[in-house]
Design a protein around this motif. Structure first.
Motif, short mmCIF file in Angstrom:
data_model
loop_
_atom_site.label_atom_id
_atom_site.label_comp_id
_atom_site.label_asym_id
_atom_site.label_seq_id
_atom_site.Cartn_x
_atom_site.Cartn_y
_atom_site.Cartn_z
N THR A 157 12.46 15.79 -15.97
CA THR A 157 12.47 16.60 -16.95
C THR A 157 11.24 17.49 -16.95
O THR A 157 11.57 18.80 -17.32
N ILE A 158 10.29 16.94 -16.73
CA ILE A 158 8.63 17.67 -16.82
C ILE A 158 8.64 18.60 -15.83
O ILE A 158 8.52 19.83 -16.18
N ILE A 159 9.08 18.16 -14.70
CA ILE A 159 8.87 19.17 -13.32
C ILE A 159 10.17 20.47 -13.55
O ILE A 159 9.88 21.53 -13.22
N SER A 160 11.29 19.78 -14.03
CA SER A 160 12.32 20.98 -14.32
C SER A 160 11.99 21.76 -15.51
O SER A 160 12.11 23.08 -15.32
N ALA A 161 11.28 21.30 -16.53
CA ALA A 161 10.85 22.30 -17.49
C ALA A 161 9.81 23.43 -17.19
O ALA A 161 9.88 24.48 -17.31
N VAL B 92 10.35 27.48 -16.92
CA VAL B 92 9.68 28.20 -17.59
C VAL B 92 9.22 29.32 -16.67
O VAL B 92 8.89 30.59 -16.88
N ALA B 93 8.78 28.83 -15.43
CA ALA B 93 8.28 29.88 -14.39
C ALA B 93 9.43 30.57 -13.95
O ALA B 93 9.08 31.98 -13.76
N GLY B 94 10.51 30.46 -14.05
CA GLY B 94 11.67 31.23 -13.55
C GLY B 94 12.07 32.22 -14.47
O GLY B 94 12.06 33.58 -14.36
N LEU B 95 11.85 31.98 -15.66
CA LEU B 95 12.11 32.90 -16.91
C LEU B 95 10.80 33.93 -17.13
O LEU B 95 10.96 35.18 -17.09
N LEU B 96 9.58 33.56 -16.80
CA LEU B 96 8.47 34.41 -16.48
C LEU B 96 8.54 35.34 -15.45
O LEU B 96 8.20 36.56 -15.65
N GLY B 97 8.95 34.85 -14.22
CA GLY B 97 9.14 35.92 -13.07
C GLY B 97 10.16 36.85 -13.38
O GLY B 97 9.73 37.86 -13.33
N LEU C 10 19.99 23.19 -16.82
CA LEU C 10 21.02 22.26 -16.81
C LEU C 10 20.79 20.91 -16.29
O LEU C 10 21.49 19.83 -16.57
N LEU C 11 19.79 20.82 -15.15
CA LEU C 11 19.47 19.65 -14.74
C LEU C 11 18.95 18.71 -15.73
O LEU C 11 19.43 17.50 -15.63
N ILE C 12 18.24 19.31 -16.50
CA ILE C 12 17.49 18.37 -17.58
C ILE C 12 18.58 17.88 -18.55
O ILE C 12 18.55 16.58 -18.81
N LEU C 13 19.71 18.54 -18.73
CA LEU C 13 20.65 18.05 -19.73
C LEU C 13 21.41 16.88 -18.81
O LEU C 13 22.00 15.99 -19.63
N LEU C 14 21.74 17.18 -17.65
CA LEU C 14 22.44 16.22 -16.80
C LEU C 14 21.78 14.55 -17.05
O LEU C 14 22.26 13.79 -17.35
N VAL C 15 20.41 14.92 -16.36
CA VAL C 15 19.78 13.45 -16.02
C VAL C 15 19.53 12.69 -17.64
O VAL C 15 19.57 11.63 -17.55
N ARG C 16 19.22 13.65 -18.58
CA ARG C 16 19.00 12.82 -19.79
C ARG C 16 20.29 12.47 -20.51
O ARG C 16 20.31 11.24 -21.05
N GLY C 17 21.31 13.15 -20.40
CA GLY C 17 22.65 12.62 -20.89
C GLY C 17 23.15 11.44 -20.20
O GLY C 17 23.47 10.68 -20.87
N LEU C 18 23.23 11.52 -19.09
CA LEU C 18 23.60 10.36 -18.28
C LEU C 18 22.79 9.20 -18.54
O LEU C 18 23.18 8.02 -18.67
N THR C 19 21.48 9.20 -18.46
CA THR C 19 20.65 8.13 -18.74
C THR C 19 20.76 7.48 -20.19
O THR C 19 20.82 6.30 -20.15
#
Length: 341
Positions: A135-139, A143-148, A308-317
């Protein structure tokens, strides 16, 4: 105390009669009791003389158990028996909405949690730590993608209507920012493999018959061709086998349930972004406009994929830990009595 041969009175603790020399026979009720240390694993006897109770860790193994009668009947008819409310469930079956257990981390023998372990030795451990790291790495990558993408928009917005486009050097900050999610892929992939292996192995203590084992958690990401859909099969397997309506041992009954469409969306977007990034690096753009469009697509795509990867890993966990909390809190069978007890 008297001699059993001649009837002569004897002092307390005498072994032989002073009158006839006969050996004194002590009744069984008056025989002295030797103090014997209890064996390892047993507490000392209580002062009131009650037998000691054996203390054993609460260990639950569902792997070799036979399925409940309700699930057996449901498997024959192809239907699913679910508890609609607490009144429909058995009295000793925890249901969703029951008071929470006073522990936030399953998989340990101390406290109210039993030790969840499969027959082959796989111990249930929450994947929340790996999910938090992803989650931390993906967040940061999102943010970097949006800034770019925003930097690219700003560079084009600052140009006048008579100009063909911004100077390519003005797009350098956007390209440097978009390099962050590109590098994060090399950190996300091994973490995602470890997380997938953990959530797959955590199904074993609940007696689930796995279509894809923990070995596929590694091979599905690294082998060609199968990597296009096998990771989704693993995630859907973990999602279906932890349905709160399934009572352990799960067996193969979970296969009739549906997976989660989000898993397909996330993995399809990830594969698309990997291919798009490679194509972007090998393309020579004829104009600055084409370069800017490519940067915007990459930035927004990276942001969506990581979010979406954050939603996946946190939801399944969270779903798997909730399942463990519900069924691990069910009453355990009484421990067998100690030998000779």
């Amino acid at each position: 105390m008297y001699c059993t041969s001649c009837g002569e009175g004897l002092p307390a603790g005498a072994r032989y009669c002073a009158a006839c020399g006969a050996r004194v026979k002590v009744p069984a009720a008056q025989a002295p009791v030797e103090s014997i240390a209890p064996p390892v694993g047993y507490p000392a006897p209580s002062p009131n003389g009650s037998p000691p109770q054996r203390r054993t860790p609460r260990v639950r193994v569902w792997g070799a158990s036979s399925p409940p009668a309700e699930q057996t009947a449901a498997r024959r008819t192809g239907t699913i028996q679910r508890s609609r409310s607490s009144s429909d469930a058995p009295a000793d079956t925890p249901v969703i909405g029951a008071p929470p257990v006073e522990r936030s981390e399953p998989g340990r023998a101390d406290g109210p949690w039993p030790l969840l372990i499969s027959r082959d030795g796989w111990v249930y451990r929450s994947a929340s730590g790996l999910a938090l790291t992803i989650t931390i790495i993906s967040a940061v990558s999102a943010v970097a993608g949006l800034l770019g993408a925003l930097w690219t928009f700003q560079a084009f917005a600052s140009t006048g209507p008579w100009e063909s486009g911004p100077d390519p050097e003005e797009l350098d900050p956007a390209m440097i920012t978009l390099a962050i999610p590109s590098l994060a892929y090399f950190f996300d992939l091994p973490l995602l493999i470890a997380w997938t292996r953990r959530v797959t192995g955590n199904l074993k203590p609940f007696g689930a018959e796995l279509e894809l084992g923990t070995g596929w958690a590694i091979g599905s990401f690294l082998l060609p061709v199968v990597s296009f859909w096998f990771p989704v099969r693993l995630w859907n397997q973990a999602w279906r086998a932890t349905d709160p309506g399934l009572q352990p041992p799960v067996g193969w009954f979970y296969r009739s349930l549906r997976g989660r469409h989000l898993h397909w969306v996330v993995w399809a977007l990830w594969v698309f972004m990997v291919l798009a990034e490679r194509a972007f690096g090998q393309t020579r753009f004829d104009s600055v406009d084409e370069l800017g469009q490519g940067l915007v697509v990459l930035g927004l795509g990276f942001a969506a994929a990581h979010f979406l990867l954050i939603l996946l890993v946190r939801g399944l966990t969270a779903r798997q830990d909730t399942y463990a909390r519900i069924w691990a809190a069910a009453p355990l069978a009484a421990s067998p009595a100690p030998p000779g007890g």
